[in-house]
Design an enzyme around this catalytic site. Structure first.
Site, short mmCIF file in Angstrom:
data_model
loop_
_atom_site.label_atom_id
_atom_site.label_comp_id
_atom_site.label_asym_id
_atom_site.label_seq_id
_atom_site.Cartn_x
_atom_site.Cartn_y
_atom_site.Cartn_z
N CYS A 9 2.46 14.57 4.77
CA CYS A 9 2.58 13.21 4.24
C CYS A 9 1.54 13.05 3.15
CB CYS A 9 2.46 12.17 5.36
SG CYS A 9 0.88 12.17 6.22
N ARG A 15 1.65 9.64 9.38
CA ARG A 15 2.98 10.18 9.67
C ARG A 15 2.98 11.67 10.02
NH1 ARG A 15 5.29 8.28 4.09
NH2 ARG A 15 3.09 8.77 3.65
N ASP A 137 5.77 4.73 4.85
CA ASP A 137 4.33 4.80 5.06
C ASP A 137 3.87 3.59 5.89
OD1 ASP A 137 1.61 5.03 4.89
OD2 ASP A 137 1.59 5.44 2.74
P1 4NP Z 1 0.03 8.87 5.81
O1 4NP Z 1 -0.47 7.37 5.52
O2 4NP Z 1 0.39 9.44 4.47
O3 4NP Z 1 1.21 8.66 6.71
O4 4NP Z 1 -1.14 9.58 6.48
C1 4NP Z 1 -1.50 7.07 4.63
C2 4NP Z 1 -2.80 7.21 5.03
C3 4NP Z 1 -3.82 6.88 4.17
C4 4NP Z 1 -3.53 6.39 2.91
C5 4NP Z 1 -2.20 6.27 2.51
C6 4NP Z 1 -1.19 6.61 3.37
N1 4NP Z 1 -4.59 6.02 2.04
O5 4NP Z 1 -4.31 5.40 0.99
O6 4NP Z 1 -5.76 6.33 2.34
#
Ligand code: 4NP
Length: 171
Positions: A9, A15, A137
């Site tokens: 992800c 995710r 997300d």
């Molecule tokens: P992930 O979600 O891609 O599902 O792990 C996110 C986690 C952190 C961030 C964005 C999406 N962030 O902007 O730090």
């Protein structure tokens, strides 16, 4: 030889760690634990070394999944078959992750990269890269978004593990 699955992800704290935990559980249920390893990474490096998001961990724990996590960043070198972090199957959580993974790979490596939900039997026929296959997300969302993500990942993981023997034999 071990078959290696990497879920990917953006941040590797919501995710893809959840997908890793669910796929690993289904792999264990299928009796394939000694032949398949599952891990995860993010296309960005903001959360390298960090545990998963507390909401992701709580959602997993409530549903009976274990996860011991340290954030990692997927880099182009991982597409090299000789790299220790090379994956036989690289599963993008959304169309943006998919595009990033494809951009950093030479054409011969592309066949290993798919979207996680392309393995959901209810979504069969939707091509990789199509946003209809996105796992949304949940980072800016609430607990229900994490619960919804888990349900999507469970449907896709069941479909994936049903296809694994065929995927492993065609590697
Ligand atoms: P992930 O979600 O891609 O599902 O792990 C996110 C986690 C952190 C961030 C964005 C999406 N962030 O902007 O730090």
């Amino acid at each position: 030889m071990t078959y290696r699955i990497t879920t990917v992800c953006l941040g590797n704290i919501c995710r893809s760690p959840m997908a890793e935990a669910v796929i690993r559980a289904r792999v264990n249920d299928a009796g394939l634990a000694d032949r398949v390893v599952v891990n995860s990474a993010g296309t960005d490096g903001w959360h390298i070394g960090e545990d998963a998001d507390p909401r992701a961990l709580a959602t997993l724990r409530d549903a009976g999944y274990d996860l011991d996590h340290r954030g990692r960043q997927f880099v182009a070198a991982w597409h090299d078959p000789d790299h220790p972090n090379y994956g036989d199957l690289v599963l993008a959580m959304d169309s943006r992750n998919f595009a990033t993974l494809i951009e950093m790979a030479d054409e011969p490596a592309h066949h290993r990269v798919h979207m996680m939900r392309s393995f959901d039997p209810a979504l069969a026929g939707i091509p990789d890269g199509d946003p209809r296959l996105d796992v949304p997300d949940p980072w800016y969302g609430g607990m229900q978004d994490f619960v919804d993500v888990l349900a999507m990942l469970e449907r896709a993981s069941a479909g994936l593990v049903a296809q694994l023997p065929g995927l492993m034999s065609r590697r």
